[in-house]
Scaffold this active site. Structure first.
Site, PDB file in Angstrom:
ATOM      1  CE  LYS A  65      -1.770 -10.409  -8.167  1.00 47.69           C
ATOM      2  NZ  LYS A  65      -2.429 -11.728  -8.289  1.00 47.69           N
ATOM      3  CB  SER A  84      -0.609 -13.868  -5.509  1.00 51.20           C
ATOM      4  OG  SER A  84      -1.414 -13.740  -6.666  1.00 51.20           O
ATOM      5  CB  SER A 119      -4.268 -15.073  -6.878  1.00 51.08           C
ATOM      6  OG  SER A 119      -3.143 -15.800  -6.477  1.00 51.08           O
TER       7      SER A 119
HETATM    8  N1  GLN Z   1      -1.762 -19.756  -4.408  1.00 56.01           N
HETATM    9  C1  GLN Z   1      -1.669 -20.250  -5.740  1.00 56.01           C
HETATM   10  C2  GLN Z   1      -0.220 -20.339  -6.149  1.00 56.01           C
HETATM   11  O1  GLN Z   1       0.587 -20.107  -5.329  1.00 56.01           O
HETATM   12  C3  GLN Z   1      -2.460 -19.411  -6.674  1.00 56.01           C
HETATM   13  C4  GLN Z   1      -1.800 -18.156  -7.053  1.00 56.01           C
HETATM   14  C5  GLN Z   1      -2.568 -17.375  -8.050  1.00 56.01           C
HETATM   15  O2  GLN Z   1      -3.763 -17.599  -8.261  1.00 56.01           O
HETATM   16  N2  GLN Z   1      -1.883 -16.461  -8.680  1.00 56.01           N
HETATM   17  O3  GLN Z   1       0.113 -20.609  -7.252  1.00 56.01           O
END
Ligand code: GLN
Length: 477
Positions: free
Chosen positions: A66, A141, A165
């Protein structure tokens, strides 16, 4: 099957039998990226450093990372304009571990900007597309990580999980994703989003690979003050096809309005299978989980606003030189750099978080959020007194269409309802494929475990996988 389609453990067998070499595997995957990534757009950059195939490590497996993990000498941007041009001065702890295991680093994978999102659409590079349906998002994400593995453009990948994410994109792309216990994997060299929630974890084609990759990355590191100094078990020892007597709790609160009936049906069917296989499945209650999303979006944005304060044009990445002096040279530099460098969602989170922490509002928002967080954690601890595992859907729906939720942040935030509690409580959780919708999109089952008990959720997930065909299905690309 071609080499790029294989799991890591299947490749390792081929290497051992001298049917293929690590270089063959790398070339197959690199060829796949070249042929396909124009459509999927999982990668934001390919590694500039050539891999030397003379490393003695036992896991010479092609891996994608990532775009928030530091690879020494490579650009790392969190898929944000504000970090464009920034090169990592050192390797992240997990990157060191991958290198020491002989891993072949393919490149950086797309993500929501600073990991803010559930769809991989807030990236400054544009969206990644779901390999099962190119009109749909891959989740987020870690959308690039999930899509690359599902499309065989990486054998396995690393992502980060602050509120879901890793697990939600794994569910949307039909692969396995695991968020380890808070502190199990060092975050040294992970660009921080919300420091009390972030964890790094594996995205893989099956549960065996998940255990193997967790073995590689887990362990103590003094450079992360939250790292847990305890011996790491061999997670492959948990790959046991047996759930007899395992107690699985099903929270009544999980089957709420807004849960797609097809997701519900697939999850219920998997619970029936667990029963048939000898597990004890029972209803439990997590009364404070309806407040989890609200709590998370206070705590996470507060921490993010503080972590992102360092991106101001002075030290990292983008610097916008103000044309005219408006206030004073330094303030103008900060303002113009941040205005140009951050996207809309990042700005929204910085504003929300700054507000929640500001004097006069701190008690009403951040402090209260921390208190509710404790209640949610207590709920889970209570249930784990009588259960080994808690099962829920990973996400309330299957992958949605690109653009569908982008203009409605609240509906995007609500899609994290099942994944957030594990981050708030610091416990491990895995998503495994558990079926498909009528439209052919994957569905994920989430299994949460007690802190440091990754072994039990791996065992449950492995048993489930061994009794189902889902992990063998591939998108038609
Ligand atoms: N979807 C969640 C957010 O927008 C989690 C994102 C994540 O785990 N980085 O914060």
């Amino acid at each position: 099957m071609s080499l790029h389609q294989l799991t890591a453990h299947a490749l390792l067998e081929q290497f051992k039998a001298r049917q293929a070499s690590p270089q063959d595997a790398y070339e197959a995957v690199a060829g796949r990226i070249k042929a396909l990534d124009g459509k999927i757009k999982a990668y934001v950059r390919l590694a500039s450093q050539k891999h030397k195939f003379d490393h003695p490590g036992a896991f010479p497996i092609p891996i994608g990372l990532k775009d928030n993990l530091c690879i020494k000498g490579e650009e790392v941007t969190c898929s944000s304009r504000i970090l464009k041009g920034f090169r990592a001065p050192y390797d992240a702890h997990v990157v060191e571990k991958i290198r020491n295991s002989g891993g072949v680093i393919l490149g950086g994978l797309n993500m929501d900007e600073f990991a803010f999102g559930s769809s991989c659409e807030t990236s400054c590079y544009g969206p990644t597309f779901n390999p099962w349906n190119l009109q749909c998002v891959p989740g987020g994400s870690s959308g690039g990580s999930a899509a690359s593995v599902a499309a065989d453009e990486a054998v396995w990948a690393l992502g980060s999980d602050t509120g879901g994410s890793i697990r939600q994109p794994a569910a949307f792309c039909g692969i396995v994703g695991l968020k380890p216990t808070y502190g199990r994997v060092s975050r040294y060299g992970l660009i921080a989003f919300a420091s009390s929630l972030d964890q790094i974890g594996p995205l893989t084609k099956d549960v065996t690979d998940c255990a193997l990759l967790l073995n590689i990355i887990a362990g103590y590191d003094e450079r992360d003050s939250t790292s847990i100094n305890l011996a790491v078990p061999d997670y492959t020892k948990s790959l046991i096809n047996d759930v007899r007597g395992l107690k699985i709790g099903i929270p009544t609160e999980a089957f709420v309005d807004g849960l797609d009936p097809q997701v519900r049906a697939a999850v219920e069917e998997s619970l029936n299978l667990f029963k048939k296989l000898g597990a004890v499945v029972k209803e439990v209650s997590l009364p404070h989980t309806p407040y989890a999303v609200a709590t998370y979006y206070i705590v996470a944005t507060a921490e993010a606003s503080s972590n992102l304060a360092r991106f101001d044009g002075v030290r990292y990445g983008l610097r916008v030189k103000p044309q005219n002096l408006r206030r004073n040279a330094l303030i103008d530099l900060y303002e113009e750099t941040r205005s140009a460098g951050f996207g809309d969602e990042a700005k929204r989170r910085i504003m929300l978080g700054t507000y929640a922490l500001s004097s006069g509002y701190y008690d009403a928002y951040y402090l209260r959020g921390q208190k509710v967080r404790t209640l949610i954690k207590n709920d889970l601890e209570q249930v784990f007194k009588t259960c080994d595992v808690i099962a829920t859907p990973t996400a309330p729906t299957v992958a949605f269409r690109v653009g569908e939720k982008l203009s409605d942040p609240i509906s995007m935030y609500l899609s994290d309802i099942y994944t957030i509690p594990a981050n708030l409580a610091g416990i491990p959780a895995i998503s495994v494929p558990c079926g498909f919708s009528k439209s052919g999109l994957p569905i994920g089952l989430q299994l949460m475990g007690k802190a440091l008990d990754e072994g039990t959720i791996l065992r449950a997930a492995y048993t489930y996988e061994q009794n189902n065909p889902w992990h063998t299905k591939k998108p038609n690309l």
